[in-house]
Design a protein around this motif. Structure first.
Motif, PDB file in Angstrom:
ATOM      1  N   ALA A 238     -10.468  -3.869  -8.978  1.00 41.80           N
ATOM      2  CA  ALA A 238     -10.153  -2.531  -8.466  1.00 41.80           C
ATOM      3  C   ALA A 238     -11.433  -1.730  -8.349  1.00 41.80           C
ATOM      4  O   ALA A 238     -12.340  -1.842  -9.188  1.00 41.80           O
ATOM      5  CB  ALA A 238      -9.158  -1.810  -9.369  1.00 41.80           C
TER       6      ALA A 238
ATOM      7  N   HIS B 100     -12.675   2.401  -7.246  1.00 43.23           N
ATOM      8  CA  HIS B 100     -12.243   3.760  -6.934  1.00 43.23           C
ATOM      9  C   HIS B 100     -13.464   4.653  -6.771  1.00 43.23           C
ATOM     10  O   HIS B 100     -14.383   4.609  -7.606  1.00 43.23           O
ATOM     11  CB  HIS B 100     -11.346   4.326  -8.043  1.00 43.23           C
ATOM     12  CG  HIS B 100     -10.153   3.490  -8.342  1.00 43.23           C
ATOM     13  ND1 HIS B 100      -9.143   3.268  -7.432  1.00 43.23           N
ATOM     14  CD2 HIS B 100      -9.802   2.800  -9.468  1.00 43.23           C
ATOM     15  CE1 HIS B 100      -8.220   2.497  -7.972  1.00 43.23           C
ATOM     16  NE2 HIS B 100      -8.592   2.196  -9.207  1.00 43.23           N
ATOM     17  N   SER B 101     -13.475   5.464  -5.713  1.00 41.74           N
ATOM     18  CA  SER B 101     -14.520   6.472  -5.526  1.00 41.74           C
ATOM     19  C   SER B 101     -14.043   7.753  -6.200  1.00 41.74           C
ATOM     20  O   SER B 101     -13.328   8.554  -5.604  1.00 41.74           O
ATOM     21  CB  SER B 101     -14.774   6.703  -4.037  1.00 41.74           C
ATOM     22  OG  SER B 101     -15.213   5.517  -3.412  1.00 41.74           O
TER      23      SER B 101
ATOM     24  N   SER C 177     -14.977   3.929   1.056  1.00 40.23           N
ATOM     25  CA  SER C 177     -15.761   4.649   0.064  1.00 40.23           C
ATOM     26  C   SER C 177     -16.083   6.059   0.520  1.00 40.23           C
ATOM     27  O   SER C 177     -16.548   6.277   1.638  1.00 40.23           O
ATOM     28  CB  SER C 177     -17.063   3.886  -0.213  1.00 40.23           C
ATOM     29  OG  SER C 177     -17.895   4.618  -1.080  1.00 40.23           O
TER      30      SER C 177
ATOM     31  N   GLN D 264      -5.989   3.798   5.663  1.00 41.14           N
ATOM     32  CA  GLN D 264      -7.044   4.747   5.988  1.00 41.14           C
ATOM     33  C   GLN D 264      -6.606   5.523   7.220  1.00 41.14           C
ATOM     34  O   GLN D 264      -6.830   5.104   8.347  1.00 41.14           O
ATOM     35  CB  GLN D 264      -8.367   4.015   6.247  1.00 41.14           C
ATOM     36  CG  GLN D 264      -9.553   4.929   6.491  1.00 41.14           C
ATOM     37  CD  GLN D 264      -9.947   5.725   5.258  1.00 41.14           C
ATOM     38  OE1 GLN D 264      -9.592   5.366   4.141  1.00 41.14           O
ATOM     39  NE2 GLN D 264     -10.661   6.813   5.456  1.00 41.14           N
TER      40      GLN D 264
ATOM     41  N   ILE E 239      -4.780  -1.713   2.316  1.00 36.80           N
ATOM     42  CA  ILE E 239      -5.137  -0.330   2.031  1.00 36.80           C
ATOM     43  C   ILE E 239      -4.933   0.482   3.306  1.00 36.80           C
ATOM     44  O   ILE E 239      -5.022  -0.045   4.417  1.00 36.80           O
ATOM     45  CB  ILE E 239      -6.586  -0.184   1.517  1.00 36.80           C
ATOM     46  CG1 ILE E 239      -7.591  -0.632   2.593  1.00 36.80           C
ATOM     47  CG2 ILE E 239      -6.784  -0.955   0.241  1.00 36.80           C
ATOM     48  CD1 ILE E 239      -9.026  -0.318   2.229  1.00 36.80           C
TER      49      ILE E 239
ATOM     50  N   GLN F  48      -4.584  -7.959  -0.146  1.00 37.81           N
ATOM     51  CA  GLN F  48      -4.525  -6.522  -0.398  1.00 37.81           C
ATOM     52  C   GLN F  48      -4.320  -5.799   0.926  1.00 37.81           C
ATOM     53  O   GLN F  48      -4.749  -6.278   1.987  1.00 37.81           O
ATOM     54  CB  GLN F  48      -5.816  -6.049  -1.071  1.00 37.81           C
ATOM     55  CG  GLN F  48      -5.809  -4.573  -1.472  1.00 37.81           C
ATOM     56  CD  GLN F  48      -7.158  -4.118  -1.994  1.00 37.81           C
ATOM     57  OE1 GLN F  48      -8.136  -4.857  -1.939  1.00 37.81           O
ATOM     58  NE2 GLN F  48      -7.221  -2.902  -2.499  1.00 37.81           N
TER      59      GLN F  48
ATOM     60  N   THR G  36     -11.143  -7.515  -3.767  1.00 36.83           N
ATOM     61  CA  THR G  36     -10.537  -6.227  -3.456  1.00 36.83           C
ATOM     62  C   THR G  36     -11.444  -5.464  -2.508  1.00 36.83           C
ATOM     63  O   THR G  36     -12.658  -5.710  -2.455  1.00 36.83           O
ATOM     64  CB  THR G  36     -10.297  -5.397  -4.743  1.00 36.83           C
ATOM     65  OG1 THR G  36      -9.654  -4.166  -4.403  1.00 36.83           O
ATOM     66  CG2 THR G  36     -11.594  -5.090  -5.455  1.00 36.83           C
TER      67      THR G  36
ATOM     68  N   GLN H 104     -12.034  -1.341  -0.513  1.00 38.24           N
ATOM     69  CA  GLN H 104     -11.705   0.079  -0.576  1.00 38.24           C
ATOM     70  C   GLN H 104     -12.663   0.841   0.331  1.00 38.24           C
ATOM     71  O   GLN H 104     -13.856   0.528   0.388  1.00 38.24           O
ATOM     72  CB  GLN H 104     -11.818   0.599  -2.017  1.00 38.24           C
ATOM     73  CG  GLN H 104     -11.127   1.914  -2.265  1.00 38.24           C
ATOM     74  CD  GLN H 104      -9.634   1.822  -2.037  1.00 38.24           C
ATOM     75  OE1 GLN H 104      -9.121   2.383  -1.082  1.00 38.24           O
ATOM     76  NE2 GLN H 104      -8.937   1.099  -2.912  1.00 38.24           N
TER      77      GLN H 104
ATOM     78  N   SER I  33       0.864  -1.178   0.000  1.00 36.99           N
ATOM     79  CA  SER I  33       0.000   0.000   0.000  1.00 36.99           C
ATOM     80  C   SER I  33       0.903   1.232   0.000  1.00 36.99           C
ATOM     81  O   SER I  33       2.091   1.138  -0.338  1.00 36.99           O
ATOM     82  CB  SER I  33      -0.922  -0.017   1.222  1.00 36.99           C
ATOM     83  OG  SER I  33      -0.155   0.095   2.413  1.00 36.99           O
TER      84      SER I  33
END
Length: 765
Positions: A454, A456-457, A385, A338, A336, A334, A381, A383, A303
């Motif tokens: 993948a 993405h926002s 949001s 935050q 990520i 994965q 995946t 993510q 990441s």
């Protein structure tokens, strides 16, 4: 834009079996020739036929800076002296039997080293005669090799070392070590001893101060060089390693990407010479990469702040320390970031890392829809949001009671205040779960069948999904697909400030929220392997190249790495590069020239213009290929409308047993090929009148039977297919169930059990 080189580069100089190095020059034995080569001018200065001097084998060559002459020891017991033009000046016979090495000292002493003794002869070059003889008692049982360093002549064997003062030829120190000696260097008041697998630091009192263990990972160390406060070692693993003698740490490993050298020597810390397969090479070493962590593995995921390796060890870029976890059996998919928390996606859970430990887990198997059903898909995946979707489920109908229920469970008054985690699934579903209640599905979309790789926002109202088939979908919160793109060569993507960076083989493409795009001219030398960002900069890396870009798509700096890159991370003004077994770091500076981003922004074009330009380039390549010598003129093709083809003739008694499916529904690779071959393309369809093609193959999980159904397709290059069908009701139902997939909710699961019981009961009767 600048390019910085890191690693080893080698250049072939000439043929040669042996070489000797002198200041700025190289003396090479090339068959029966003695060749003098100049490094600066990069050319051969002189050649000398050896038979004009002696027909015997050369033992050693030495050079006198004071007298500007070479001294060569042959095995005919003569010493020969040559000037810089390789002309013979004089020769003397001396008692030098069993002599291994000869060196000329500028106080006019010739030192001959044999296996059992060391002799020093005072020599007068003007009269070409020996004046005096001195026996040096080294107290060594036998002599193996020698080395001249600073004002010392070092003679050593496997376990003992003797240090001799060059000027007085007196013994200064005898050192006995416990390891097998390969090479010796001097650093201040310390002695650096190279053994096959270690580098040991001794002092004058024969005390070990430090040892570098397992230097070359099973290879044997061959050479050492000490320069300033660094030591450089070369081993049979074909690697050069850089060591910090102050902090006692490894700083870097650099692989020589050539054949394994049979003879190697350091020139300086930035250059070296080696001989391989009768060829002599000169190499340059740029060692600006500093090793910060040795992992002895391969990178798994990364990441912006954390690197994950296959040996279940993680490294925090932010804290610059390794993270050792107890989860040795779980494979991370994965990571990520935050804020100060990092999310780890495993096969069956999502773990939250607070910087020091894992404090919270989400069990994926416990995630349920509003009516209590499992999602029945693997998570590919995740993510966080910023996209705010409506309360929606692609398979369920919600009412006001359901809305009040989910708000009550979340203890919220408004849906806009809910923090959501997005999950991309293996069958194309996009699932939102609230962080306060991670076991409930809040929103579920499904616009395709391919795995989501993948998410993405892009904005608060636009969500971007990328699947394994390289489809990019732009979805609003209603939900609706407002834009869908397809790229044949998409490898990875990255979100940066309302802009998506897409890697297309060797190039990158920037795509903003207004569906405008920009493709820089700079390309990689091979396919892009990954992207990473930090503030307003991002990087892309391939096998040997790292490029740094601004958010507007300007390439500001490059790093050429002469070793295979496994991963790269940008963090402020530092670049962290993962090489074979090492995590290395280097710094970069922003260019002094002002970055004119307005010109780049004005270069953005619409997607229609981009794809139109891409098609034009493709047509130009096709025309150039055809013009280079093709198969002749292409005949005009007849356009075929959908109502013309194909006609299908099927045995009506068995028509109900055949299911023709669309390519998007077909999962078998054989069925995919069949659908691709049976698809009609207007631009490629010639006349189809009075043509039949027959070919038979067996579809998977269908065995041959006596009853056959023959299909005749009147279409261009479309084969007739023989289907072999089982007449068993159970087999037909199993095929239908396999095509439909696993039950999606409790109702389908119950119906499947009832149908299976009825079929089994009927078959038993």
């Amino acid at each position: 834009m600048t390019t910085i080189q890191f690693g080893c580069q080698s250049k072939r100089i000439m043929k040669g079996s042996e070489f000797k190095l002198y200041p700025g020059e190289l003396l090479v034995i090339q068959g029966k020739l003695l060749v003098k080569f100049d490094f600066e001018m990069q050319k051969i200065l002189k050649r000398k036929e050896l038979h004009q001097i002696s027909n015997r084998r050369i033992f050693d060559i030495s050079y006198s800076i004071k007298h500007q002459m070479y001294m060569i020891l042959f095995d005919d017991w003569y010493l020969y002296f040559l000037n810089n033009e390789l002309k013979l000046l004089q020769q003397i016979q001396i008692e030098c039997r069993q002599t291994l090495y000869a060196t000329y000292i500028d106080n006019d002493y010739i030192v001959l080293i044999s296996q059992t003794r060391v002799d020093a002869y005072q020599y007068d070059p003007s009269k070409a005669q020996i004046l005096n003889h001195k026996l040096i008692n080294t107290n060594l049982a036998w002599n193996k090799h020698y080395k001249r360093l600073l004002d010392k002549l070092i003679i050593f064997n496997n376990r003992d070392i003797c240090f001799i003062n060059i000027q007085s030829l007196d013994i200064q120190l005898n050192l006995k070590v416990s390891e097998h000696i390969i090479d010796v260097e001097i650093y201040e008041e310390y002695f650096i001893i190279g053994s096959p697998s270690k580098i040991i630091i001794y002092d004058k009192l024969n005390i070990v101060h430090h040892q570098f263990e397992n230097c070359h990972n099973g290879g044997q160390l061959q050479n050492i060089l000490v320069e300033n406060s660094y030591a450089f070692s070369y081993g049979t693993d074909n690697k050069i390693m850089k060591w910090d003698l102050i902090n006692l740490s490894l700083l870097g490993t650099y692989t020589i990407n050539d054949d394994l050298p049979t003879c190697f020597t350091f020139l300086t810390s930035n250059s070296y010479l080696f001989q391989s397969e009768q060829m002599i090479f000169k190499g340059s070493l740029d060692h600006g990469l500093d090793c910060v962590f040795k992992h002895d593995s391969q990178i798994q995921v990364y990441s912006e702040n954390i690197l994950g390796f296959k040996n279940h060890i993680y490294y925090s870029i932010k804290n610059q320390k390794a993270i050792y976890t107890t989860q040795k059996t779980k494979t991370v998919r994965q990571i990520i970031d935050q804020g100060d928390t990092s999310l780890f996606l495993y096969d069956e859970e999502i773990a939250f890392w607070n910087g020091s430990q894992f404090d919270f887990n989400i069990d994926i198997n416990q995630i349920r829809t509003m009516n209590g059903d499992r999602i029945y898909q693997d998570i590919m995946t995740i993510q966080m949001s910023t996209f705010q979707p409506n309360f929606y489920d692609v398979e369920l109908n919600f009412n006001d009671n359901d809305r009040r229920k989910i708000l009550f469970l979340l203890n919220q008054d408004k849906f806009e205040d809910i923090d959501l985690l997005v999950l991309g699934c293996s069958r194309g579903a996009v699932i939102f779960i609230p962080m306060k209640l991670p076991t409930r599905v809040y929103t579920r979309y499904n616009f395709g069948k391919d795995p989501i790789i993948a998410i993405h926002s892009l904005t608060n109202n636009i969500l971007v999904t990328i699947d394994l088939a390289n489809n990019i979908r732009f979805i609003n919160k209603y939900p609706q697909i407002i834009k869908q793109l397809y790229f044949t060569e998409l490898s990875c993507s990255l979100l940066m400030n309302r802009m998506i960076v897409i890697a297309l083989r060797t190039q990158i493409l920037l795509l903003n929220s207004e569906f405008m795009c920009y493709q820089p001219e700079q390309v990689h030398d091979s396919n892009i392997l990954g992207l990473n960002k930090s503030q307003d900069l991002f990087l892309s890396f391939s096998n040997n190249l790292v490029r740094i870009w601004t958010i507007t798509g300007q390439n500001i700096q490059n790093f050429q790495i002469h070793s295979t890159i496994d991963g790269a991370i940008i963090k402020q003004n530092k670049i962290f590069i993962v090489l074979q077994g090492l995590l290395c770091r280097t710094q970069f500076t922003m260019p002094n020239t002002s970055i004119n981003s307005r010109d780049v922004i004005n270069s953005f074009i619409t997607l229609d213009e981009y794809f139109e330009g891409y098609q034009q380039q493709k047509r130009q390549k096709t025309k150039s290929t055809e013009s280079k010598g093709s198969i002749g003129p292409v005949k005009s093709l007849k356009k075929i409308h959908m109502n013309e083809v194909p006609k299908l003739n099927v045995n009506q008694s068995q028509l109900h047993m055949i299911s023709i499916r669309s390519p998007s529904q077909t999962r078998s690779p054989i069925n995919q090929k069949l659908n691709q071959r049976c698809s009609i393309q207007k631009s490629r369809s010639p006349s189809v009148e009075n043509k039949k093609f027959e070919k038979s193959f067996v579809l998977p999980q269908i065995q041959k039977q006596e009853n056959k159904v023959k299909l005749s397709l009147y279409a261009p290059a479309i084969p007739s297919i023989n289907f072999y069908v089982k007449e068993s009701i159970l087999d037909i139902y199993q095929q239908r169930r396999q095509r439909k997939g696993a039950p999606k909710n409790r109702r389908e699961y119950t119906m499947e059990k009832i149908i299976m019981n009825n079929i089994l009961n009927n078959s038993s009767q």
